[in-house]
Design an enzyme around this catalytic site. Structure first.
Site, PDB file in Angstrom:
ATOM      1  N   LYS A  52     -14.084  -7.172  -6.925  1.00  0.00           N
ATOM      2  CA  LYS A  52     -14.096  -7.611  -5.313  1.00  0.00           C
ATOM      3  C   LYS A  52     -15.325  -8.491  -5.525  1.00  0.00           C
ATOM      4  CE  LYS A  52     -10.430  -5.696  -3.562  1.00  0.00           C
ATOM      5  NZ  LYS A  52      -9.679  -4.885  -2.964  1.00  0.00           N
TER       6      LYS A  52
ATOM      7  N   LYS B 164       1.243  -1.099  -0.212  1.00  0.00           N
ATOM      8  CA  LYS B 164      -0.575  -0.089  -0.170  1.00  0.00           C
ATOM      9  C   LYS B 164       0.917   1.094   0.000  1.00  0.00           C
ATOM     10  CE  LYS B 164      -3.465  -3.301   0.176  1.00  0.00           C
ATOM     11  NZ  LYS B 164      -3.604  -3.142  -0.999  1.00  0.00           N
TER      12      LYS B 164
HETATM   13 MG    MG Z   1      -6.294  -2.330  -3.639  1.00  0.00          MG
END
Ligand code: MG
Length: 368
Positions: free
Chosen positions: A265, A165
């Site tokens: 997702k 991240k």
């Molecule tokens: Mg992602």
């Protein structure tokens, strides 16, 4: 067969440690999970889970799932749970949008369809193919040293793929990426995920600032228009995650070549019923993909693992197993687990795992 009762539970899932996204601008300590049990007229029971990644990651939040189910319950009751598209249209009629609130009901219906046909969901989705899937770790934003230490921790658990991240600070992000790349082992797959944090100009600066490295980015900026603009001025492969919600998004990415990779997702897109169609758009265009839950327990991981297992190996990049990042476990020892960095569904009909009701405690709502 009819749905005769919908029961929902709310559970807090503490993370094993605080987690930071987008260069640290977003902090997460726990996830708000909703568990759904569908009872049917023939006694078959289906289970679903909806666990957004906190309240600030996307326009989806735990209480919203419970409110959405309260709104849709009277429409869903009485329907045949095996007719997935009928259920999908009924939920859309009762509550336009709010895809994340529909996903746990969709999951429970797939579980029931699997149990009644004696087939695991992966086979209902077209058939499990190939070997176990690599699990991608999720490496919180931190200093370069903290991030390489975190990668080592995941390596010790067998992980060979990492979602690292980044975001928010151009100079530090370049430093982070260079530190992680110099720490990278041969054969490891790493995604640098900005989670929408960069402006167009920042994304272009970071991505071109590490142009000498062979790296892949995920969701550098907020919208598909932003990513299209970034795409035109950069050359590194881009995975698209938060901006991949609708079929139109999938077609846009495929046709306009906004990115080279889909990250699907299932909770965000409204469940397996819709996620499988995005999978098919990707397959039709030769686009590689990750399939991941937005968060949650072994139930949410199992749902993603079933769909991931149906993706041809040439296009399958990996999935995610959030269960390694939370303190709670609703089904100890059961369901698909991390097997030294890989996950594989078995042949149990349906989802293949159910939560312990003692762990769930008292439901928050019963509709019948
Ligand atoms: Mg992602």
């Amino acid at each position: 067969m009819r749905i005769t009762r919908i029961t929902t539970w709310a559970k807090s899932l503490p993370l094993t440690k605080p987690y930071y996204l987008s260069g640290g601008r977003l902090r997460f300590d726990e996830l708000d999970a909703t568990f759904v049990r569908l009872d049917t007229s023939d006694g078959t029971v289906g289970w679903g889970e909806g666990t957004p990644w906190g309240h600030t990651y996307l326009a989806a939040h735990g209480p919203g799932i419970r409110a959405g189910i309260a709104t849709m319950a009277s429409t869903v009751l009485g329907l045949d749970p095996r007719k997935l598209d009928v259920i999908e249209r009924a939920m859309d009629l009762a509550l336009p949008g709010h895809l994340y609130a529909k996903a746990p009901i969709d999951m429970a219906c797939w579980d029931i369809l699997g149990k009644t046909t004696q087939m695991p969901i992966a086979d209902l989705l077209g058939g499990s193919c190939g070997d176990a899937t690599n699990i991608v770790s999720s490496v919180s934003t931190g200093t370069p040293d903290q991030m390489t230490t975190e990668i080592d921790r995941f390596r010790a658990m067998g992980y060979r793929a990492h979602s690292v991240k980044v975001g928010a600070d151009v100079e530090l992000d370049v430093e982070r990426i260079r530190a992680v790349e110099s720490h990278r082992r041969e054969g490891e797959r790493i995604l640098y995920d900005a989670n929408r944090a960069w402006t167009r100009a920042e994304a272009i600066r970071v991505m071109n600032g590490v142009r000498d490295l062979d790296v892949t980015f995920e969701q550098p900026s907020e919208t598909l228009d932003d990513i299209d603009a970034v795409r035109r001025q950069t050359s590194a492969p881009i995975s698209i995650d938060e901006s991949l919600v609708t079929y139109a998004d999938g077609i846009h990415i495929a046709r306009k070549r906004s990115g080279e990779i889909f990250n699907i997702k299932s909770n965000r897109v409204g469940g397996l019923t819709r996620a499988r169609r995005l999978r098919d758009i990707a397959i039709a265009h030769g686009i590689q993909m990750y399939i991941m839950p937005t968060g949650g327990t072994v139930l949410a991981d199992a749902e993603s693992a079933h769909l991931t297992q149906t993706v041809p190996e040439s296009l399958r990049l990996g999935c995610w197993s959030c269960q390694d990042m939370i303190e709670e476990d609703p089904a100890p020892g059961r369901g698909p687990r991390n097997q030294y960095g890989t996950i594989q569904v078995d042949t149990i009909p349906g989802l293949g795992v159910e939560p312990d009701e003692a762990w769930l405690g008292e439901p928050v709502a019963v509709y019948k």
